[in-house]
Design a protein around this motif. Sequence first.
Motif, PDB file in Angstrom:
ATOM      1  N   GLU A 142       0.877  -1.252   0.051  1.00 32.35           N
ATOM      2  CA  GLU A 142      -0.083  -0.196   0.120  1.00 32.35           C
ATOM      3  C   GLU A 142       0.945   1.403  -0.069  1.00 32.35           C
ATOM      4  OE1 GLU A 142      -2.908  -0.145  -0.694  1.00 32.35           O
ATOM      5  OE2 GLU A 142      -4.073  -1.416   0.158  1.00 32.35           O
ATOM      6  N   ARG A 143       2.010   1.203   0.478  1.00 32.31           N
ATOM      7  CA  ARG A 143       3.060   2.222   0.702  1.00 32.31           C
ATOM      8  C   ARG A 143       3.585   2.605  -0.655  1.00 32.31           C
ATOM      9  NH1 ARG A 143       7.684   1.793   4.694  1.00 32.31           N
ATOM     10  NH2 ARG A 143       8.400   0.190   2.935  1.00 32.31           N
ATOM     11  N   ASP A 144       3.922   1.396  -1.362  1.00 29.58           N
ATOM     12  CA  ASP A 144       4.047   1.355  -2.731  1.00 29.58           C
ATOM     13  C   ASP A 144       3.201   2.191  -3.767  1.00 29.58           C
ATOM     14  OD1 ASP A 144       6.550   0.441  -2.084  1.00 29.58           O
ATOM     15  OD2 ASP A 144       6.103  -1.563  -2.648  1.00 29.58           O
ATOM     16  N   LEU A 145       1.863   1.880  -3.445  1.00 31.75           N
ATOM     17  CA  LEU A 145       0.790   2.612  -4.157  1.00 31.75           C
ATOM     18  C   LEU A 145       0.630   3.954  -3.688  1.00 31.75           C
ATOM     19  CD1 LEU A 145      -1.472  -0.530  -4.273  1.00 31.75           C
ATOM     20  CD2 LEU A 145      -0.324   0.291  -6.186  1.00 31.75           C
ATOM     21  N   GLY A 146       0.844   4.415  -2.565  1.00 37.67           N
ATOM     22  CA  GLY A 146       0.863   5.807  -2.276  1.00 37.67           C
ATOM     23  C   GLY A 146      -0.390   5.699  -1.191  1.00 37.67           C
ATOM     24  N   ARG A 147      -0.993   4.567  -0.852  1.00 38.41           N
ATOM     25  CA  ARG A 147      -2.113   5.029  -0.017  1.00 38.41           C
ATOM     26  C   ARG A 147      -1.624   5.009   1.507  1.00 38.41           C
ATOM     27  NH1 ARG A 147      -7.525   1.817  -1.315  1.00 38.41           N
ATOM     28  NH2 ARG A 147      -6.489  -0.123  -0.556  1.00 38.41           N
ATOM     29  N   VAL A 148      -0.384   4.624   1.541  1.00 42.05           N
ATOM     30  CA  VAL A 148       0.300   4.493   2.840  1.00 42.05           C
ATOM     31  C   VAL A 148       1.336   5.670   2.942  1.00 42.05           C
ATOM     32  CG1 VAL A 148       1.593   3.501   4.793  1.00 42.05           C
ATOM     33  CG2 VAL A 148      -0.592   2.233   4.031  1.00 42.05           C
ATOM     34  N   ALA A 149       1.724   6.463   3.888  1.00 39.83           N
ATOM     35  CA  ALA A 149       2.569   7.606   3.717  1.00 39.83           C
ATOM     36  C   ALA A 149       3.893   6.879   3.464  1.00 39.83           C
ATOM     37  CB  ALA A 149       2.608   8.402   5.314  1.00 39.83           C
ATOM     38  N   PRO A 150       4.801   7.725   2.760  1.00 40.15           N
ATOM     39  CA  PRO A 150       6.185   7.027   2.288  1.00 40.15           C
ATOM     40  C   PRO A 150       6.906   7.017   3.447  1.00 40.15           C
ATOM     41  CG  PRO A 150       6.058   9.404   1.491  1.00 40.15           C
ATOM     42  CD  PRO A 150       4.409   8.896   2.014  1.00 40.15           C
ATOM     43  N   ASP A 151       6.813   7.586   4.444  1.00 35.91           N
ATOM     44  CA  ASP A 151       7.966   7.382   5.727  1.00 35.91           C
ATOM     45  C   ASP A 151       7.308   6.619   6.758  1.00 35.91           C
ATOM     46  OD1 ASP A 151       5.843   9.048   6.530  1.00 35.91           O
ATOM     47  OD2 ASP A 151       6.979  10.497   7.525  1.00 35.91           O
ATOM     48  N   ALA A 152       6.066   5.898   6.470  1.00 37.13           N
ATOM     49  CA  ALA A 152       5.652   4.999   7.423  1.00 37.13           C
ATOM     50  C   ALA A 152       6.583   3.967   7.909  1.00 37.13           C
ATOM     51  CB  ALA A 152       4.150   4.474   6.724  1.00 37.13           C
ATOM     52  N   ASP A 153       6.605   3.774   9.092  1.00 35.12           N
ATOM     53  CA  ASP A 153       7.713   2.722   9.785  1.00 35.12           C
ATOM     54  C   ASP A 153       6.744   1.403   9.843  1.00 35.12           C
ATOM     55  OD1 ASP A 153       9.285   0.961  11.133  1.00 35.12           O
ATOM     56  OD2 ASP A 153       9.539   2.453  12.537  1.00 35.12           O
ATOM     57  N   VAL A 154       6.705   0.797   8.627  1.00 34.42           N
ATOM     58  CA  VAL A 154       6.179  -0.745   8.558  1.00 34.42           C
ATOM     59  C   VAL A 154       6.398  -1.683   9.494  1.00 34.42           C
ATOM     60  CG1 VAL A 154       5.840  -2.314   6.935  1.00 34.42           C
ATOM     61  CG2 VAL A 154       5.241  -0.179   6.262  1.00 34.42           C
ATOM     62  N   GLU A 155       7.659  -1.748   9.767  1.00 31.96           N
ATOM     63  CA  GLU A 155       8.476  -2.766  10.655  1.00 31.96           C
ATOM     64  C   GLU A 155       7.878  -2.429  11.927  1.00 31.96           C
ATOM     65  OE1 GLU A 155       9.686  -5.283   9.244  1.00 31.96           O
ATOM     66  OE2 GLU A 155       9.198  -4.311   7.422  1.00 31.96           O
ATOM     67  N   THR A 156       7.449  -1.375  12.339  1.00 42.95           N
ATOM     68  CA  THR A 156       6.968  -1.190  13.663  1.00 42.95           C
ATOM     69  C   THR A 156       5.627  -1.277  13.798  1.00 42.95           C
ATOM     70  OG1 THR A 156       8.836   0.460  14.447  1.00 42.95           O
ATOM     71  CG2 THR A 156       7.028   0.696  15.715  1.00 42.95           C
ATOM     72  N   LEU A 157       4.608  -0.740  12.826  1.00 42.99           N
ATOM     73  CA  LEU A 157       3.389  -0.754  12.669  1.00 42.99           C
ATOM     74  C   LEU A 157       2.858  -2.011  12.835  1.00 42.99           C
ATOM     75  CD1 LEU A 157       2.646   2.146  10.127  1.00 42.99           C
ATOM     76  CD2 LEU A 157       1.948   2.183  12.448  1.00 42.99           C
ATOM     77  N   ALA A 158       3.450  -3.159  12.020  1.00 43.04           N
ATOM     78  CA  ALA A 158       2.872  -4.346  11.715  1.00 43.04           C
ATOM     79  C   ALA A 158       2.843  -5.095  13.058  1.00 43.04           C
ATOM     80  CB  ALA A 158       3.678  -5.094  10.840  1.00 43.04           C
TER      81      ALA A 158
END
Length: 202
Positions: A142-158
């Motif tokens: 979703e980040r790659d598609l632009g629906r999640v902020a580009p600086d989102a910390d996916v490794e912490t959010l998950a």
Amino acid sequence: MPTGVAMRDARRQLFDAAERILLRDGPHALTSRAVTTEAGCAKGVLHRHFADFDAFLAELVLDRIARLDGQSAALRAAAGTRTVPANLAAALTELFDAVAVSIVGLVIFRDDLRTRLRTAGSTGVPLLTEATAMVASYLTAERDLGRVAPDADVETLAPTLIGAVHLLFADRGRANRGSGAPETGAVRKVVLTVVGGVVRGT
């Protein structure tokens, strides 16, 4: 108990019996005798297919983890459709059914089982670790598609999301085993609390 009757796909029948026990009575009730009784077979059937009961339990957990492959693929395929919170809430509600929550409890409860699973290559808390990877993969898509902020910390959010939703389901499961799943709105609220700040167009 029948002793001379051949069981078709005995492993699957034993796994299904174990899941019924987990659903009905919880991890503490899962014994080799309970499983074979539930499956309607002699106790020796389990030991013909598994070295011991802990080996059976390890395979039960790994079988459940293997099912995540399909769920993970479906969640990734949903990237770009509906909304991110809706996709996550649906996937996590499917993931954390009463059996899955009980299996996590089983892993936490049995030290020998955790040791066997680590020997088999599992890390962290099996099932939760793989679920975290599933969510991280989806959020990255979703980040790659632009629906999640580009600086989102996916490794912490998950892992934050998996931990919060697991606690929500585990709490309801203890209160009302098998039928105590939280309402969709409660799951969505947790999802929004964790990821709402980085999602565009919630």
